[in-house]
Design a protein around this motif. Sequence first.
Motif, short mmCIF file in Angstrom:
data_model
loop_
_atom_site.label_atom_id
_atom_site.label_comp_id
_atom_site.label_asym_id
_atom_site.label_seq_id
_atom_site.Cartn_x
_atom_site.Cartn_y
_atom_site.Cartn_z
N GLY A 128 16.65 -44.39 -41.44
CA GLY A 128 17.24 -43.29 -40.59
C GLY A 128 17.09 -42.19 -41.40
O GLY A 128 16.73 -41.01 -40.78
N ASN B 195 20.80 -34.46 -40.10
CA ASN B 195 19.89 -35.43 -40.54
C ASN B 195 20.24 -35.70 -42.17
O ASN B 195 20.03 -36.95 -42.54
CB ASN B 195 18.76 -35.10 -40.39
CG ASN B 195 18.24 -34.94 -38.94
OD1 ASN B 195 18.90 -35.56 -37.90
ND2 ASN B 195 17.05 -33.96 -38.53
N TRP C 96 22.58 -38.42 -43.75
CA TRP C 96 22.20 -40.17 -43.84
C TRP C 96 22.08 -40.52 -45.32
O TRP C 96 22.24 -41.52 -45.66
CB TRP C 96 20.81 -40.28 -43.04
CG TRP C 96 21.06 -40.37 -41.65
CD1 TRP C 96 21.29 -39.44 -40.57
CD2 TRP C 96 21.19 -41.70 -40.93
NE1 TRP C 96 21.71 -40.00 -39.43
CE2 TRP C 96 21.59 -41.36 -39.46
CE3 TRP C 96 20.88 -42.97 -41.18
CZ2 TRP C 96 21.51 -42.27 -38.28
CZ3 TRP C 96 20.99 -44.09 -40.10
CH2 TRP C 96 21.16 -43.56 -38.79
N MET D 128 29.34 -47.24 -37.52
CA MET D 128 27.77 -47.24 -37.25
C MET D 128 27.67 -46.94 -35.93
O MET D 128 26.97 -46.05 -35.65
CB MET D 128 27.34 -48.49 -37.72
CG MET D 128 27.01 -48.56 -39.39
SD MET D 128 26.12 -50.01 -39.94
CE MET D 128 24.42 -49.86 -39.15
N PRO D 129 28.10 -47.65 -34.99
CA PRO D 129 28.05 -47.26 -33.48
C PRO D 129 28.50 -45.83 -33.08
O PRO D 129 27.71 -45.00 -32.52
CB PRO D 129 28.60 -48.23 -32.73
CG PRO D 129 28.78 -49.40 -33.73
CD PRO D 129 28.83 -48.85 -35.12
N LEU E 3 25.75 -43.36 -34.59
CA LEU E 3 24.55 -43.40 -33.85
C LEU E 3 24.80 -42.63 -32.35
O LEU E 3 23.70 -42.19 -31.97
CB LEU E 3 24.10 -44.78 -33.64
CG LEU E 3 23.80 -45.77 -34.93
CD1 LEU E 3 23.20 -47.04 -34.44
CD2 LEU E 3 22.49 -44.96 -35.55
N GLN F 68 24.93 -38.92 -33.12
CA GLN F 68 23.50 -38.56 -33.49
C GLN F 68 22.65 -38.42 -32.06
O GLN F 68 22.10 -37.29 -31.80
CB GLN F 68 23.00 -39.51 -34.38
CG GLN F 68 21.53 -38.91 -34.78
CD GLN F 68 21.62 -38.14 -36.39
OE1 GLN F 68 22.06 -38.83 -37.14
NE2 GLN F 68 20.95 -37.11 -36.51
N GLY F 69 22.74 -39.29 -31.17
CA GLY F 69 22.06 -39.30 -30.03
C GLY F 69 22.44 -38.30 -29.08
O GLY F 69 21.82 -37.42 -28.48
#
Length: 340
Positions: free
Chosen positions: A15, A54, A57, A310-311, A314, A317-318
């Motif tokens: 990532g 970004n 990460w 983690m979900p 994500l 981020q999306g």
Amino acid sequence: MEYLWFWIVAFFFVGYFVLDGFDFGVGMSLPFLGKDDVSRRQVINTIGPVWDLNETWVIVAGACLFASFPEWYATLFSGFYLPLLLILLALILRGVSFEYRHQRDSLKWKRGFDRMIVIGSVVPALLWGVAFGNIVQGVALDENHIFVGGLLSLLNPYALLVGVTTLLLFFLHGVLFVALKTDAQVHEDARRLVRLAAVPTILAAAGTVVWTIVMAAEREAPLLWMVIGCGALAAVALIGAVAFSLRGRDGWAFAAAAVTVAGAVVMLFGALFPYVMRSTIDPAYSLTIENASSTPYTLQIMSWTALVAMPLVLLYQGWTYWVFRKRVRRSHIEAAPAHA
């Protein structure tokens, strides 16, 4: 559990290199695409809303590495202290430049920070590759898992080739992102720059893939099939990225470049498995997934935490990329204040 966390660490590095990789490329492209201040602002604004997200990460990847493989973390950060320090300083330099560049209208002031953005992008793009090349190839570890090689031993041919490959690959990845996110002259210049960067990037990437596969085969790596498969995937995706760009399919080109980066990183982790740092002095001195990991209880707690966190990461981020999905148009930059 330790094998699961090896691949979770790999996931976070995938990532990081996919997301911050194109940030590095955008920064490196600034001298080629920023022909005037408006163009430079247009290029920088493509990553303005997302570069710091970004970059987080690598923080998460480092934290997971520290918690799940403390022996690996200790050996890595002590042995690779200078390269990792240079990466950290470069990231700080780049972040400061993004924030301070627009604080004055002076052209000299802006040009100075533009140069720091370029330096802060080139150094990590190169040194991350050198570091991972050494991790995969192996370094001089003694019986106490302490790195006893000198700095020059890290500048070996394989590691330098991987470093050059990450530099060129991130550059191409970033230029494709600029082509996707901009219009007018910057957009056209970015597509021309893709054509110029394509051949050296493909050649360097091919050399890295072939060398890595040969090295993994000589060691009889248990995941040789993964190394070959991911190397082939990265190669096909890279050629596809260039082909899509030539046909004007900017979105597909950028997506293919992201697959290239992801495939290359998984290939390196596959070649490393089941080690985390291999000793070139004596294989018995190597750090493996099993002897470098934390206790099963620690890994169990971390797994439940990751399952929840983690979900959410994500999804956020999306959502961020969806909000800032539109092109950065030159007309909007010209109409905006100079500090925007």
